[in-house]
Design an enzyme around this catalytic site. Structure first.
Site, PDB file in Angstrom:
ATOM      1  N   HIS A   1       7.302  33.321  41.248  1.00  0.00           N
ATOM      2  CA  HIS A   1       8.451  33.641  40.402  1.00  0.00           C
ATOM      3  C   HIS A   1       8.007  34.513  39.225  1.00  0.00           C
ATOM      4  O   HIS A   1       7.215  34.071  38.409  1.00  0.00           O
ATOM      5  CB  HIS A   1       9.083  32.345  39.911  1.00  0.00           C
ATOM      6  CG  HIS A   1      10.342  32.524  39.132  1.00  0.00           C
ATOM      7  ND1 HIS A   1      11.271  33.505  39.423  1.00  0.00           N
ATOM      8  CD2 HIS A   1      10.839  31.852  38.058  1.00  0.00           C
ATOM      9  CE1 HIS A   1      12.276  33.406  38.575  1.00  0.00           C
ATOM     10  NE2 HIS A   1      12.032  32.426  37.733  1.00  0.00           N
TER      11      HIS A   1
ATOM     12  N   SER B   1      13.399  35.601  34.455  1.00  0.00           N
ATOM     13  CA  SER B   1      14.337  34.760  35.182  1.00  0.00           C
ATOM     14  C   SER B   1      15.715  34.837  34.528  1.00  0.00           C
ATOM     15  O   SER B   1      16.258  35.926  34.365  1.00  0.00           O
ATOM     16  CB  SER B   1      13.787  33.328  35.231  1.00  0.00           C
ATOM     17  OG  SER B   1      14.473  32.551  36.173  1.00  0.00           O
TER      18      SER B   1
ATOM     19  N   ASP C   1      10.039  36.240  45.619  1.00  0.00           N
ATOM     20  CA  ASP C   1      10.387  35.354  44.513  1.00  0.00           C
ATOM     21  C   ASP C   1      11.400  34.320  45.010  1.00  0.00           C
ATOM     22  O   ASP C   1      12.444  34.683  45.541  1.00  0.00           O
ATOM     23  CB  ASP C   1      10.992  36.180  43.369  1.00  0.00           C
ATOM     24  CG  ASP C   1      11.178  35.381  42.084  1.00  0.00           C
ATOM     25  OD1 ASP C   1      11.617  34.221  42.163  1.00  0.00           O
ATOM     26  OD2 ASP C   1      10.899  35.936  41.006  1.00  0.00           O
TER      27      ASP C   1
END
Length: 510
Positions: free
Chosen positions: A479, A223, A451
């Site tokens: 994710h 991320s 995602d």
């Protein structure tokens, strides 16, 4: 332990004495920059020459240390910042490759918490066998001089503020909340706020690389951790080793585009949830179509906006704001979908406890009403890294139609949430830019097609920008991709980490 990897651009809110050696005792010392064959940047010799003194940190199998870095890299003589480090040594069998630094994202997620709660225990055994698993809490985060902004009770009130204002009074209440949040950060952490950028943290990572005795940095970032890893590679391309960037950000985007793209990402994730939900016998959003499910959720939000419901906590009712955050929290991982169905069904019975529990997990609020500093650090880093998405309420109102086009369910709330940095007390130091890292070894970028938090097109964009980028695609939900059940993904990443050979550019897994 919460091991979700988050990029929180959504959600409202969303000097010392000179250099000293670490005060920790026990363990061995680490080689200096000269021992790794890399020279320290100008003026930073004392930091690259310090020795880490490792100690038992109370978690079985892990060691901890404290690293010094300059608070301001432009003026290293002005004072230091203490940064917390932890590691778990390679277990064997097999020859040790070096250190593998991990970061779970955020910004604001505790890398040490992620290391000790998941990565050093749950990463594939062959990787843990041959790497020392290492984490450093970024400056301003968790154990590393954390940014603080609001008390627990103040944060409770803040998270309940209406994020979809319907009139001028509600707009004023929301902007007042943003201003109070920013003022709290300045009051409690003003000295550190100008020095918690991603560039600063990437430079800290290079100091740590040297102190660990590694010529090159090996790294897995998820991320926001992909932005941190890409920034490192851009600053130090000759020192970039095996870098895995999972669930990538696109550094070339301005904040408004990033927030709008993420809005569309969560809409796509909701559509996947809704398509699954309407097939289940316990779906509280109907059993006919995703359109009907979206309409039912929007109606629930509208009802909660008009009349919040009890949660079991007399100080916190469930209104639209907390309900939306609870739904968003479940979009990160399809394993949370059954919990979300149950929570939505409860809300329809005027029991808001299920959605409140999901919202609390997102905000990292414990049962005693204490919040981790994640949301404070998240705002501090985001508002420093990029100019604000909007300069005031009028700009938000003009952008709302585009956000609602990206997501009929979440768009209005995401647009208003993007206003928070307009009131930040510290001027931004970063700008949108292409990140190329020319001369770096192959860098593996991993993207998941559905995602919600880091849309797939961001991974495509980063892989294309990086001079040595290779794109690996997971066709799925949730994710990030590593360690989420795809043998194809895990094998490709493991091979890269263990042998240095990336998969063929464009490889796709399901």
């Amino acid at each position: 332990m919460n091991t979700r990897r988050l990029l929180r651009t959504f959600a409202i809110g969303i000097g010392t004495a000179g250099l000293l050696a670490s005060g920790c005792s026990g363990g061995g010392s680490s080689p200096s920059a000269s021992a790794t064959g890399t020279a320290a940047p100008a003026g930073l010799d004392p930091y690259y020459a310090q020795k880490l003194s490792w100690r038992d940190c109370g978690v079985e199998g892990f060691e901890c240390a404290t690293m010094k870095a300059p608070r301001d890299y432009a003026k290293p003589a002005d004072g230091d910042i203490d940064l917390a480090v932890s590691r778990k040594k390679a277990t064997g069998p097999g020859k040790r490759i070096g250190s593998l630094l991990v970061n779970p994202g955020g910004p604001g997620g505790s890398a040490i918490g992620y290391l000790q709660g998941y990565a050093a225990l749950g990463y594939p055994a062959p990787v843990r066998a041959r790497y020392d698993m290492v984490a450093i809490d970024p400056r301003g985060v968790a154990r590393s001089e954390p940014v603080e902004c609001l008390t627990g009770k103040e944060m409770d009130a803040y998270t309940q503020v209406d994020q979809t204002p319907d009139d001028e009074a509600e707009v004023r209440k929301l902007t007042d909340a943003f201003e109070k949040f920013a003022q709290g950060c300045e009051k409690r952490s003003g000295e550190i706020l100008p020095y918690v950028s991603t560039v600063d943290t990437a430079r800290d990572m290079d100091v740590l690389r040297s102190l660990l005795g590694d010529e090159k940095l090996n790294y897995v970032g998820a991320s926001y951790g992909t932005f941190l890893g890409a920034t490192y590679a851009d600053l130090f391309p000759d020192r970039a080793g095996r870098l895995v960037l999972d669930g990538a950000m696109d550094p070339s985007l301005p904040a408004v585009d990033m927030n709008r793209d993420q809005t569309a990402g969560f809409e796509g994730a909701f559509q996947s949830f809704a398509a699954d939900c309407v097939k289940q016998p316990d779906c509280p959003l109907g059993t006919t179509s995703t359109a009907d499910a979206a309409a039912a959720l929007k109606q629930l939000f509208k009802d909660l906006d008009a009349e919040p419901i009890p949660t079991g906590d007399e100080d916190r009712e469930l209104g639209e704001s907390l309900a939306t955050t609870g739904v968003i929290a479940a979009m990160y991982d399809e394993a949370a979908w059954p919990q979300l169905r149950e929570a939505l069904e409860g809300a329809q019975r005027s029991d808001g406890s299920g959605l409140l529990s999901l919202a609390d997990s997102y905000y990292e609020r414990d049962p005693d009403g204490k919040y981790a500093n994640l949301m404070f650090a998240n705002a501090a880093v985001n508002c420093l890294d990029l100019p604000p998405a909007f300069d005031g309420p009028d700009a938000v109102e003009k952008a709302v139609p585009d956000f609602e086009k990206a997501s009929p369910v979440f768009g209005r709330g995401f647009a208003w949430a993007s206003l928070n940095c307009a009131y930040w007390p510290t001027e931004p130091t970063g700008t949108p830019h292409r990140t190329e890292a020319k001369g770096a070894a192959p860098i593996l970028v991993v993207g998941t097609t559905r995602d919600p938090a880091t849309p797939y097109k961001w991974s495509e964009a980063l892989a294309a920008q990086l001079d040595s980028g290779t794109l690996l695609t997971y066709d799925g939900d949730g994710h990030t991709a590593y360690g989420r059940g795809s043998d194809c993904i895990d094998t490709a990443i493991n091979t890269y980490l263990l042998e240095g050979t990336p998969p063929t550019d464009g490889k796709k897994c399901t």
